[in-house]
Design an enzyme around this catalytic site. Structure first.
Site, PDB file in Angstrom:
ATOM      1  N   ARG A  15       0.824  -1.206   0.000  1.00 55.59           N
ATOM      2  CA  ARG A  15       0.000   0.000   0.000  1.00 55.59           C
ATOM      3  C   ARG A  15       0.862   1.263   0.000  1.00 55.59           C
ATOM      4  O   ARG A  15       0.938   1.982  -0.978  1.00 55.59           O
ATOM      5  CB  ARG A  15      -0.943  -0.019   1.219  1.00 55.59           C
ATOM      6  N   ASP A  16       1.555   1.516   1.103  1.00 57.29           N
ATOM      7  CA  ASP A  16       2.329   2.752   1.227  1.00 57.29           C
ATOM      8  C   ASP A  16       3.488   2.791   0.242  1.00 57.29           C
ATOM      9  O   ASP A  16       3.843   3.854  -0.273  1.00 57.29           O
ATOM     10  CB  ASP A  16       2.858   2.870   2.658  1.00 57.29           C
ATOM     11  N   HIS A 207       4.418   4.155  12.859  1.00 53.93           N
ATOM     12  CA  HIS A 207       4.595   4.102  11.409  1.00 53.93           C
ATOM     13  C   HIS A 207       5.665   5.147  11.093  1.00 53.93           C
ATOM     14  O   HIS A 207       5.390   6.348  11.078  1.00 53.93           O
ATOM     15  CB  HIS A 207       3.259   4.438  10.720  1.00 53.93           C
ATOM     16  N   HIS A 209       8.913   6.956   8.991  1.00 53.32           N
ATOM     17  CA  HIS A 209       9.588   7.221   7.716  1.00 53.32           C
ATOM     18  C   HIS A 209      11.031   7.636   8.008  1.00 53.32           C
ATOM     19  O   HIS A 209      11.318   8.244   9.041  1.00 53.32           O
ATOM     20  CB  HIS A 209       8.852   8.305   6.937  1.00 53.32           C
ATOM     21  N   CYS A 240       4.229   9.752   1.493  1.00 56.40           N
ATOM     22  CA  CYS A 240       2.889  10.324   1.362  1.00 56.40           C
ATOM     23  C   CYS A 240       2.803  11.217   0.131  1.00 56.40           C
ATOM     24  O   CYS A 240       3.583  12.168  -0.004  1.00 56.40           O
ATOM     25  CB  CYS A 240       2.548  11.137   2.609  1.00 56.40           C
ATOM     26  N   ASN A 249       9.369   4.741   3.850  1.00 58.73           N
ATOM     27  CA  ASN A 249       9.235   4.171   5.191  1.00 58.73           C
ATOM     28  C   ASN A 249      10.572   3.570   5.617  1.00 58.73           C
ATOM     29  O   ASN A 249      11.447   3.327   4.796  1.00 58.73           O
ATOM     30  CB  ASN A 249       8.197   3.041   5.192  1.00 58.73           C
TER      31      ASN A 249
END
Length: 313
Positions: A15-16, A207, A209, A240, A249
């Site tokens: 996803r990310d 979460h 980065h 993002c 990430n």
């Protein structure tokens, strides 16, 4: 919730990671990568997001992906949902858990969701009701929790206000995201300590980065404050789309390797993770940010020279 000597790591690259790529990953290739990821020992994988295709075209095949991947019975499949329509799609696709999208600041929220933070939370009531009707687990989130690229540091009072509203909704599983890598170990500890003091029954995850190279230090700081749930992305993919300079990430292989070197259990197959991460790095070299893929594991020793060669005149 893990033990104090072990952590739980959720893989988010499908996803990310994929949503941040400049190109769209072909569905067949995406499914193949996800199937390999599901074979690495993760207990939870964030497979996709059910957002509008015009907003994130890289996720336009979310329904098909969930339909066609091999679904292990012992892995929780999580998806990000921005609204009720996204949740309805996720339910139809039979995900196990959904993560709500929320920003700590109004500036990031307007850019990411086109409405202010508290206004966005008012819309969560219908999602909570729908999720309960369908026995879907709900996880809240707070993006830019440790710093906003538009507003700077986020006051703890803002976090408390958001968490109070989450509590009223019955949501106590909260992801704290360092969306643009503005955190440091001190801010990680300060915010987590404050929130755990105010809301001791909540379950928090991090979460992180690695925008400024602080992610692993921040992970250790979080662990020292009792955090045992972390998100990460193979090969360090991610970022993002609605925040400037939001690079990848923390790489899963870096996080797993670091914790294991510290004697903290991850219950993951690091060699298998590295194998899949290398394939992602080959496919997307410009987006890959991983120390382990560059330097190898600490245990990867080299053949020692048998005789020193001296250079003379």
């Amino acid at each position: 919730m893990g033990k104090l000597d072990e952590v739980v790591i959720t893989e988010v690259s499908p996803r990310d990671g994929f949503q941040s790529l400049p190109q769209i990953v072909p569905t067949e290739e995406k499914i193949d990568f996800i199937n390999q990821i599901l074979n690495c020992g993760f207990k939870q994988v964030e497979v996709t997001s059910f957002v509008h295709p015009k907003a994130i075209p890289q996720m336009s095949d979310a329904d098909e992906v969930l339909q066609r991947i091999k679904r292990p019975t012992d892995v929780t499949l999580r998806a990000l949902v921005p609204n009720l329509h996204g949740l309805e799609r996720a339910i139809k696709a039979k995900v196990d858990k959904v993560k709500l999208m929320l920003s700590a600041t109004d500036s990031h929220s307007l850019n990411n969701a086109n409405e202010k933070t508290i206004d966005a939370m008012r819309g969560f009531e219908s999602l909570v009701e729908k999720a309960e009707e369908n026995s879907i687990q709900l996880e809240g989130s707070i993006s830019v929790a440790f710093g906003c690229p538009y507003e700077g540091l986020v006051p703890i009072e803002r976090h408390i206000e958001i968490c109070k509203r989450y509590e009223q909704l019955g949501i106590t599983d909260i992801s704290l995201a360092d969306t643009t890598g503005m955190a440091n170990p001190d801010s990680i500890k300060r915010i987590i300590y404050s929130l755990k003091t105010q809301f001791p029954e909540f379950c928090y995850s991090l979460h992180l980065h690695n925008t400024r190279g602080m992610a692993f230090a921040n992970a250790v700081a979080g662990f020292e404050e009792g955090i045992v749930d972390f998100d990460s992305s193979l090969a360090g993919l991610g970022g993002c789309p609605y925040a400037p300079n939001a690079s990848g990430n923390i790489a899963t292989e870096d996080l797993v390797h670091g914790f294991q070197e510290m004697g903290i259990k991850t219950n993951l197959n690091l060699d298998r993770i590295i194998e899949v991460a290398k394939k992602l790095q080959i496919s997307y070299p410009k987006e890959s940010e991983s120390f382990i893929l560059k330097a190898g594991k600490v245990s990867d020793l080299h053949i020692a020279p048998t005789e020193q060669i001296k250079l003379g005149k």
